[in-house]
Write a protein that holds these residues in place. Sequence first.
Motif, PDB file in Angstrom:
ATOM      1  N   LEU A 159     -32.653  -2.117  30.009  1.00 52.62           N
ATOM      2  CA  LEU A 159     -34.089  -2.406  29.958  1.00 52.62           C
ATOM      3  C   LEU A 159     -34.184  -3.108  28.510  1.00 52.62           C
ATOM      4  N   LYS A 160     -35.141  -4.488  28.468  1.00 48.19           N
ATOM      5  CA  LYS A 160     -35.430  -4.718  27.035  1.00 48.19           C
ATOM      6  C   LYS A 160     -36.944  -5.057  27.228  1.00 48.19           C
ATOM      7  N   ILE A 161     -37.555  -5.059  25.799  1.00 46.85           N
ATOM      8  CA  ILE A 161     -38.912  -5.481  25.744  1.00 46.85           C
ATOM      9  C   ILE A 161     -39.069  -6.762  25.064  1.00 46.85           C
ATOM     10  N   ASN A 162     -39.875  -7.511  25.645  1.00 54.80           N
ATOM     11  CA  ASN A 162     -39.933  -9.099  25.324  1.00 54.80           C
ATOM     12  C   ASN A 162     -40.936  -9.096  24.155  1.00 54.80           C
ATOM     13  N   SER A 163     -41.357 -10.161  23.895  1.00 49.65           N
ATOM     14  CA  SER A 163     -42.377 -10.569  22.784  1.00 49.65           C
ATOM     15  C   SER A 163     -43.538  -9.993  22.940  1.00 49.65           C
ATOM     16  N   ASP A 164     -43.862 -10.103  24.348  1.00 54.85           N
ATOM     17  CA  ASP A 164     -45.400  -9.766  24.725  1.00 54.85           C
ATOM     18  C   ASP A 164     -45.383  -8.062  25.027  1.00 54.85           C
ATOM     19  N   GLY A 165     -44.125  -7.332  24.789  1.00 58.56           N
ATOM     20  CA  GLY A 165     -44.554  -6.133  24.889  1.00 58.56           C
ATOM     21  C   GLY A 165     -44.110  -5.710  26.333  1.00 58.56           C
ATOM     22  N   LYS A 166     -43.647  -6.514  27.143  1.00 64.52           N
ATOM     23  CA  LYS A 166     -43.357  -6.275  28.464  1.00 64.52           C
ATOM     24  C   LYS A 166     -41.900  -5.830  28.634  1.00 64.52           C
ATOM     25  N   LEU A 167     -41.854  -4.659  29.287  1.00 67.70           N
ATOM     26  CA  LEU A 167     -40.465  -4.307  29.893  1.00 67.70           C
ATOM     27  C   LEU A 167     -39.801  -5.307  30.762  1.00 67.70           C
ATOM     28  N   MET A 168     -38.509  -5.529  30.637  1.00 66.27           N
ATOM     29  CA  MET A 168     -37.838  -6.424  31.226  1.00 66.27           C
ATOM     30  C   MET A 168     -36.271  -5.968  31.676  1.00 66.27           C
TER      31      MET A 168
END
Length: 256
Positions: free
Chosen positions: A109-118
Amino acid sequence: MNSIMYISMMAANRMLEKQAIIANNLANISTLGFKEQLVTQTLSSINNSKLYKNDSIISEKNYLYSNFSSGPINYTKRNLDLSIKGNGWFVVKDYNSKHQEGYTRNGHLKINSDGKLMINNYLVMGTSGTISLPKNKKISISSSGIIYLMDLKKEKIKNKILGKLKLIDTDPKYLKRGNNGIFYLNKQGRKKLGKVIPDNHHIRLNSGMLEDSNVNINENLINMISNERSFSIEMKIISNDDENSQRANQLLNINS
């Protein structure tokens, strides 16, 4: 073209298809959560074909299926790396369809620049939709997939729940392979289960661990060598048959 050449050409085409599958497996040895694709060949009889109206031709057909066994576990100690205990899938949003979800065993899991879990550029689905996290905050994910906000100073979990990962389980016969290790419901699955599978609260996670690809390297390398040899044999048969046909035509021309 005679029946021997036709059968060998069909067999050679099937071997090329199989070789492409094996090559794809080997290319995804390091792909997290990747499920090995296997090939079986079935034989069928083609009667009254356009080429041979009075003959019965035996045709080979490749049948593809996936190996859904778990891959080896890699320990990372990263709090956003998760692996599923036993059966189950993480759920991501399919950006190619408004009505479908995708399923993967990749728990990186990663967190993108918009704070979304990806996961692999796919939005991770929670029980209430996609998951948004506050910026510059540390989180903790429980074994049941509940996401908690952590206190950075005290390194303790706060009572605030930010969401819950959607985790599902289903019979593999209802799944079809898509891109990037993502699986989707097939026609049978959509008919049986609908467009969305509900969250399974019995699934448990391991934190700080990732599931690697389940590709068997040695087996795939052996299959690749064996398949290449079989392809060479079929090509030799085609070459010999073509040579025999040319000689037969020459003899007919001489006799005539």
